[in-house]
Design a protein around this motif. Structure first.
Motif, PDB file in Angstrom:
ATOM      1  N   SER A  94     -14.559   9.661  17.341  1.00  0.00           N
ATOM      2  CA  SER A  94     -14.970   9.051  18.614  1.00  0.00           C
ATOM      3  C   SER A  94     -15.688  10.052  19.511  1.00  0.00           C
ATOM      4  O   SER A  94     -16.720   9.745  20.101  1.00  0.00           O
ATOM      5  CB  SER A  94     -13.769   8.490  19.363  1.00  0.00           C
ATOM      6  N   GLU A 121     -19.573   9.844  20.561  1.00  0.00           N
ATOM      7  CA  GLU A 121     -19.885   9.781  21.992  1.00  0.00           C
ATOM      8  C   GLU A 121     -20.921  10.845  22.372  1.00  0.00           C
ATOM      9  O   GLU A 121     -21.786  10.612  23.208  1.00  0.00           O
ATOM     10  CB  GLU A 121     -18.600   9.968  22.806  1.00  0.00           C
ATOM     11  N   VAL A 152      -4.670  13.256  22.766  1.00  0.00           N
ATOM     12  CA  VAL A 152      -5.921  13.002  23.485  1.00  0.00           C
ATOM     13  C   VAL A 152      -6.999  14.030  23.156  1.00  0.00           C
ATOM     14  O   VAL A 152      -8.111  13.925  23.660  1.00  0.00           O
ATOM     15  CB  VAL A 152      -5.703  12.943  25.016  1.00  0.00           C
ATOM     16  N   PRO A 204     -12.668  10.037  24.305  1.00  0.00           N
ATOM     17  CA  PRO A 204     -13.558   9.656  25.409  1.00  0.00           C
ATOM     18  C   PRO A 204     -12.813   9.211  26.667  1.00  0.00           C
ATOM     19  O   PRO A 204     -13.221   9.544  27.780  1.00  0.00           O
ATOM     20  CB  PRO A 204     -14.405   8.526  24.806  1.00  0.00           C
ATOM     21  N   GLN A 205     -11.689   8.511  26.511  1.00  0.00           N
ATOM     22  CA  GLN A 205     -10.956   8.045  27.691  1.00  0.00           C
ATOM     23  C   GLN A 205     -10.253   9.179  28.439  1.00  0.00           C
ATOM     24  O   GLN A 205      -9.833   9.004  29.573  1.00  0.00           O
ATOM     25  CB  GLN A 205      -9.956   6.941  27.325  1.00  0.00           C
ATOM     26  N   ALA A 206     -10.153  10.378  27.820  1.00  0.00           N
ATOM     27  CA  ALA A 206      -9.519  11.529  28.476  1.00  0.00           C
ATOM     28  C   ALA A 206     -10.550  12.549  28.954  1.00  0.00           C
ATOM     29  O   ALA A 206     -10.182  13.582  29.508  1.00  0.00           O
ATOM     30  CB  ALA A 206      -8.538  12.192  27.513  1.00  0.00           C
ATOM     31  N   ARG A 251     -10.816  15.424  32.257  1.00  0.00           N
ATOM     32  CA  ARG A 251      -9.470  15.685  32.793  1.00  0.00           C
ATOM     33  C   ARG A 251      -8.945  17.075  32.435  1.00  0.00           C
ATOM     34  O   ARG A 251      -7.753  17.339  32.566  1.00  0.00           O
ATOM     35  CB  ARG A 251      -8.503  14.614  32.301  1.00  0.00           C
TER      36      ARG A 251
END
Length: 161
Positions: free
Chosen positions: A21, A25, A61, A91-93, A96
């Motif tokens: 992923s 991305e 993550v 990608p969702q992390a 951060r």
């Protein structure tokens, strides 16, 4: 808070998918698709190198592979250098601090094992990772630039410890 530790076998499938992923991305997959199987095979990286996982609570993550000189996954490491490869953040992390935490874990391991330098290769067009590495103090190592495929150009970087 992000926790970094050695990956466990039951986490290998999700680590493989995080790797795919993140690389998709970043548009970091060779056109021939040959790298998908390498990214997905976290179990092999764990067996042949050292696979770290970043956790948010108990959820993976991010990941990075630590490579010693002469190992099967080594691309540019020489004696007294610890190499890292396949740093990936879900990608969702992103954004951060997971990538930075993983690189900090690489530094910690390198210092503990008394390596003098940390090295890596990064895709030329991977602007975000290159920015992170440069902000963390990595410098270009152009004599180790190389191209594994016609459409991928990797740039060498180092940081002396």
């Amino acid at each position: 808070m992000t926790t970094i530790r050695l990956a466990r076998p039951e986490e290998h499938p999700i680590i493989g998918e995080i790797s795919v992923s993140a690389y998709e991305e970043a548009d970091n997959i060779p056109a021939d698709g040959s790298y998908y199987s390498v990214l997905r095979n976290a179990a092999d990286r764990a067996a042949e190198a050292e696979l770290l996982v970043a956790l948010d609570g108990d959820k993976p993550v991010g990941t990075v592979t630590l490579v010693r000189p002469g190992g099967r996954y080594s691309e540019i490491a020489r004696d007294d250098e610890l190499e890292f490869r396949m740093l990936a953040v879900a990608p969702q992390a992103a954004g951060r601090g997971v990538g930075r935490a993983l690189v900090d874990a690489v530094f910690e391991r390198a210092r503990a094992e008394r390596f003098a330098r940390v090295v890596l290769c990064v895709q030329e067009r991977a602007v975000v990772p290159r920015g992170l590495y440069e902000r963390m103090g990595f410098q270009r190592l152009p004599e180790r630039d190389w191209s594994p495929t016609e459409d991928i150009h990797l740039l060498g970087y180092y940081l002396d410890l």
